[in-house]
Design an enzyme around this catalytic site. Structure first.
Site, short mmCIF file in Angstrom:
data_model
loop_
_atom_site.label_atom_id
_atom_site.label_comp_id
_atom_site.label_asym_id
_atom_site.label_seq_id
_atom_site.Cartn_x
_atom_site.Cartn_y
_atom_site.Cartn_z
CG HIS A 109 5.07 -3.00 0.32
ND1 HIS A 109 5.41 -3.45 -0.61
CD2 HIS A 109 5.71 -2.70 2.01
CE1 HIS A 109 6.52 -4.47 0.42
NE2 HIS A 109 6.82 -4.07 1.80
CE LYS A 165 2.82 -7.00 5.40
NZ LYS A 165 3.88 -6.98 5.86
CG ASP A 168 -1.26 -5.08 -0.97
OD1 ASP A 168 -1.39 -5.23 -0.07
OD2 ASP A 168 -0.01 -4.21 -0.48
CD GLN A 203 0.66 -3.19 6.62
OE1 GLN A 203 0.59 -2.89 7.68
NE2 GLN A 203 1.98 -3.75 6.85
CB CYS A 240 9.06 -1.85 0.98
SG CYS A 240 10.48 -3.02 1.43
#
Lengths: 125, 424
Positions: B119, B242, B216, B219, B382
């Site tokens: 991202h 999220k 990261d 997700q 993104c």
């Protein structure tokens, strides 16, 4: 009401005035990084009026249909007439309702043509 | 027995929008009633600032805020509660590391390594940092299936010295003694690829024990169990919004011994011990990195979200999402001209499916689906470097959460067939 009216889809499937001019008075291009819509445009200007437009566009239905419909409308228009056109005009011309995000797709062809014609004057003077 | 239709009753948006098919949870999850209630309960019954007041309301707010920190620590198996730092979102967490650690520790010719599937929030901060310092910025490529496969040695770096040059390299050539930072996503927000993080970190540390490893997990956290000690990473970042939480609260987790040595990122209230005319003494962890009044309500809401996720259980969530993904991939095959990107091996794929339908622009697909009350994402999500790598301007993306149903998928497929007809 769907924004994909028959007239819009017709211009998307059979775009008018696509291609390049052999000897354009001026050329320009634009890119919308959000969608990846791309357009390049050639203008032939004679006696202060748009005599011919040719363009090549890639992108969504709205940007392509807008380019096609607009290219037909602009033949014979003067610079002053062109520069007066705005968002409301594009919405009327396309005859569909567009949200805040999609209106950018419809405005891309208008903006690039306005900018391109603008450059033709600065070149001469 | 897990019943997503029953789960939907926990999410008030479905009573306001009964026909809604929401397939954009990778961008933003919907919120259960419990989370919304936790937020409004804070505002209605104890909406004082934290830490400062001696009065009971402030005590209560501080207590619930800090309780959430404990919940987060337990949720990701952090060894110490003060390693959990509240930020706005993943983007801010990653920037915090780049600004604080990066600008102190990085030197010219050092290497920062990331991947092509990031991202922008885990790409741009490092690209800019490398440019500023004069460091090398190396980008690990994907293979044809959309995977980072360190075992097959298919890894390539594609950017060195600001000239794009492709190099076939084995992993031990990518990570070198000059590598200072290795930062990568746990799960691709476009391809759905779940990267073998634990193995990659172990390999990297074997080659260079000093490399700072950053994950990261935006997700990943919402969908499966993440254990920072098991992964062996130095930092992990994620967003509350999220994973059922409100917008405005995300988390940076980092190892205590690294965080302690880092300078603050923002200066001001709540992050000080004492301020004199000539100097300031900073607070200890975690307050050193939490300057100013935080989004207290969002943090409290995140606490309620974690409670909710724990109650449902990740095993159930993961199973349901896998079934939905498998079902969708099968159904998508029935639409001619449709191309799916990313791995199809469900072992390494999350509930994220990106695709294109013939030459129809993703925005047009999304628009037609919107007329059917189906929300999908369209564009480059993104992740422009990844789309460029795949030679795409844009893609359409559906992403699931456990409140999605098989009926949602059927409606999606019907919508796509309608779109195919319109743009034939």
């Amino acid at each position: 009401m769907s924004i994909y009216q028959e007239i819009i889809l017709d211009h998307y499937r059979h775009p008018r005035n696509t291609g390049r001019l052999k000897k354009p008075t001026v050329s320009g291009k634009a890119f919308n990084s959000l969608c990846g819509d791309k357009i390049s445009v050639d203008l032939l200007i004679s006696k202060g009026k748009i005599k011919k437009i040719k363009y090549q566009a890639a992108g969504c239905v709205i940007s392509q249909a807008a380019a096609s419909i607009l290219s037909e409308y602009l033949i014979g228009k003067t610079k002053e007439q062109l520069q007066k056109l705005d968002k409301d005009f594009m919405i009327k011309l396309l005859g569909i309702k567009l949200g805040a995000n999609r209106i950018k797709c419809a405005l891309l062809p208008l903006e690039v043509i306005q900018k391109t014609y603008g450059q033709s004057k600065s070149k001469r003077s | 027995m897990f019943n997503p239709d029953k789960i939907k009753k926990d999410f008030p948006i479905f009573s306001h929008q009964p026909d809604l098919v929401y397939l954009d949870s990778a961008a933003m999850s919907l919120k259960p009633k419990k989370v919304i209630e936790a937020v409004s309960s804070y505002y209605e019954t104890y909406s004082a600032n934290i830490y400062r007041g001696i009065y009971q309301l402030s005590e209560k707010a501080t207590e619930v805020y800090e309780k959430t920190r404990e919940k987060v620590a337990k949720f990701i198996n952090a060894p110490a509660v003060e390693e959990v730092i509240f930020v706005r979102n993943t983007t801010e967490a990653l920037n915090l590391i780049a600004y604080s650690w990066g600008r102190v520790n990085l030197e010219k010719k050092d290497e920062i390594i990331t991947t092509i599937m990031e991202h922008h929030s885990n790409f741009v901060p490092w690209q800019v940092l490398a440019q500023e310092i004069g460091a090398e910025f190396k980008v690990i490529d994907i293979d044809e299936e959309g995977e980072l496969d360190i075992y097959e040695k298919k890894l390539k770096t594609i950017t060195q010295n600001w000239q794009t040059e492709y190099q076939n390299l084995e992993f031990d050539k990518i990570i070198t003694k000059k590598t200072k930072i290795l930062t990568l996503t746990y799960t691709s927000n476009v391809l759905g690829t779940i990267n073998p993080i634990k193995e990659i970190i172990a390999q990297a540390k074997k080659i260079n024990p000093d490399v700072l490893t950053i994950i990261d997990a935006a997700q990943a956290l919402p969908h499966f169990k993440v254990d920072v000690q098991d992964l062996g990473c130095d930092f992990l970042a994620f967003s509350g919004q999220k994973m059922l939480g409100p917008t405005g609260a995300g988390v940076l987790w980092g190892k205590k011994e690294i965080l302690k040595k880092m300078p603050p990122f923002l200066y001001g209230g709540e992050m000080i011990n004492a301020v004199y005319l000539d100097k300031t003494l900073f607070a200890d962890l975690p307050n050193k990195f939490e300057a100013g009044t935080p989004d207290i309500s969002a943090v409290i809401g995140l606490g309620a979200a974690i409670d909710y996720l724990n109650a449902v259980g990740f095993e159930v969530i993961q199973n349901h999402e896998k079934e939905l993904t498998a079902y969708t991939l099968e159904k998508l095959k029935t639409i001619s001209g449709l191309t799916v990107y990313g791995p199809t091996n469900l072992e390494i794929k999350s509930g994220v499916i990106s695709f294109n339908l013939s030459s129809v622009h993703a925005h047009d697909l999304a628009q037609v689906l919107d007329e059917e009350k189906i929300c999908i994402r369209s564009g480059h999500h993104c992740a422009m470097p990844l789309h460029t790598r795949l030679a795409l301007e844009a893609s359409a993306r559906v992403s699931f959460y456990f409140y999605n149903t098989f009926d949602d998928v059927d409606r999606l497929i019907a919508g796509l067939k309608k779109a195919a007809k319109i743009f034939r």
